[in-house]
Write an enzyme that holds these catalytic residues in place. Structure first.
Site, mmCIF file in Angstrom:
data_model
loop_
_atom_site.group_PDB
_atom_site.id
_atom_site.type_symbol
_atom_site.label_atom_id
_atom_site.label_comp_id
_atom_site.label_asym_id
_atom_site.label_seq_id
_atom_site.Cartn_x
_atom_site.Cartn_y
_atom_site.Cartn_z
ATOM 1 C CG ASP A 1 62.819 119.326 21.817
ATOM 2 O OD1 ASP A 1 63.387 119.135 20.727
ATOM 3 O OD2 ASP A 1 61.744 119.959 21.914
ATOM 4 C CB SER A 2 65.903 115.474 18.768
ATOM 5 O OG SER A 2 67.186 115.972 19.092
ATOM 6 C CD GLU B 1 62.993 120.509 12.335
ATOM 7 O OE1 GLU B 1 63.234 121.123 13.386
ATOM 8 O OE2 GLU B 1 62.782 119.279 12.304
HETATM 9 O O1 KIV Z 1 65.744 118.915 19.038
HETATM 10 C C1 KIV Z 1 66.485 118.995 18.050
HETATM 11 O O2 KIV Z 1 67.350 118.160 17.795
HETATM 12 C C2 KIV Z 1 66.282 120.129 17.151
HETATM 13 C C3 KIV Z 1 66.997 120.089 15.840
HETATM 14 C C4 KIV Z 1 66.277 119.174 14.937
HETATM 15 C C5 KIV Z 1 67.178 121.437 15.268
HETATM 16 O O3 KIV Z 1 65.551 121.018 17.462
#
Ligand code: KIV
Length: 264
Positions: A44-45, A182
């Site tokens: 979701d990044s 994280e």
């Molecule tokens: O959304 C994402 O990219 C993540 C990673 C940072 C693990 O959850």
């Protein structure tokens, strides 16, 4: 044949490191797959690095499905993990199972990832019982940014560390097949990793996790807003791209492009 949950667990048993990167589109997914990375996270990044939002909160189920479908279509080998967006699993267990199922049935993902510990155990159990592999996510959980008051190191106090350790064991107990850790101290990540039968995949959690994950835009030097301490930039593509675009602009303005060899 794609990387499977069995491969994931075998890698932990054999003490082989697991590799994971994010990807959101044909170009990045295809490259990550070709490079032999075990797992691709459609994170979701993408709310931040693709859509330009300040947090991961706005991205919707429909948008995550759209990107997951593209990533699945563009890859052959890696396990594709779809990140369940904010409010797609928190409201009820039923909604969580239905949305997790959409990532498998409509987009072709092989697993889903959910943020949180004790507060989402029923969802993890129910999704697992629907035969969908679940990856947990503890420590800094970006969907909790409003409560956490920013993207800060988690698990610093004894109480916080104890809670994260307990949550990891509970997620494993409810059927999670791996846990992303994280931004927590490396000693805490080591303790959790050693206490679990399922693998841990770290981001800002030090070298003792069973695997590592990074956001592809950070690794390639494409995201300019901020660079967390745990990021290693393996390339500076932003500079390369800017250089190429500026050169194109200059050559068009000077009448140097297109040259004879680009003309019919
Ligand atoms: O959304 C994402 O990219 C993540 C990673 C940072 C693990 O959850």
């Amino acid at each position: 044949m794609r990387f499977t949950v069995t491969d994931l667990l075998n890698k932990k048993k054999q003490k082989q490191k697991i590799t994971m990167l994010t990807a959101y589109d044909y170009m990045t997914a295809h490259l990550v797959d070709e490079a032999g990375i075990d797992m691709i996270l459609v994170g979701d990044s993408l709310s931040m690095v693709i859509q330009g939002n300040d947090t991961t909160l706005p991205v919707t189920m429909e948008e995550m499905l759209y990107h997951t479908k593209i990533v699945v279509k563009s890859t052959k080998r890696a396990m594709v993990v779809a990140d369940m967006p904010f409010m797609s699993y928190q409201v009820s267990v039923e909604e969580a199972v239905r949305n997790a199922g959409r990532f498998i049935k409509e987009a072709g993902a092989q697993a889903v990832k959910l943020e949180g510990g004790r507060e989402i155990l029923s969802q993890v159990k129910a999704i697992t019982e629907a035969e969908i592999p679940v990856i947990g996510h503890l420590g800094l959980t970006p969907q909790a940014v409003l409560r956490m008051g920013g993207y800060r190191l988690q698990g610093k106090t004894e109480e916080q560390a104890r809670r994260i350790k307990e949550d990891a064991l509970r997620l494993q107990d409810k059927g999670a097949v791996a846990i992303v850790l994280e931004v927590i101290p490396k000693e805490l990540a080591q303790e959790i990793t050693e206490s679990l039968e399922i693998p841990t995949i770290g981001i800002g959690a030090g070298p003792y996790c069973d695997g590592q994950v990074l956001v592809i835009h950070d690794l390639l030097g494409l995201f300019e807003k901020f660079t967390p301490k745990f990021v290693k930039k393996y390339a500076n593509l932003r500079e390369e791209i800017l250089k190429a675009i500026r050169q194109y602009k200059e050559e068009v303005e000077k009448g140097e492009f297109p040259a004879e060899e680009h003309s019919f």
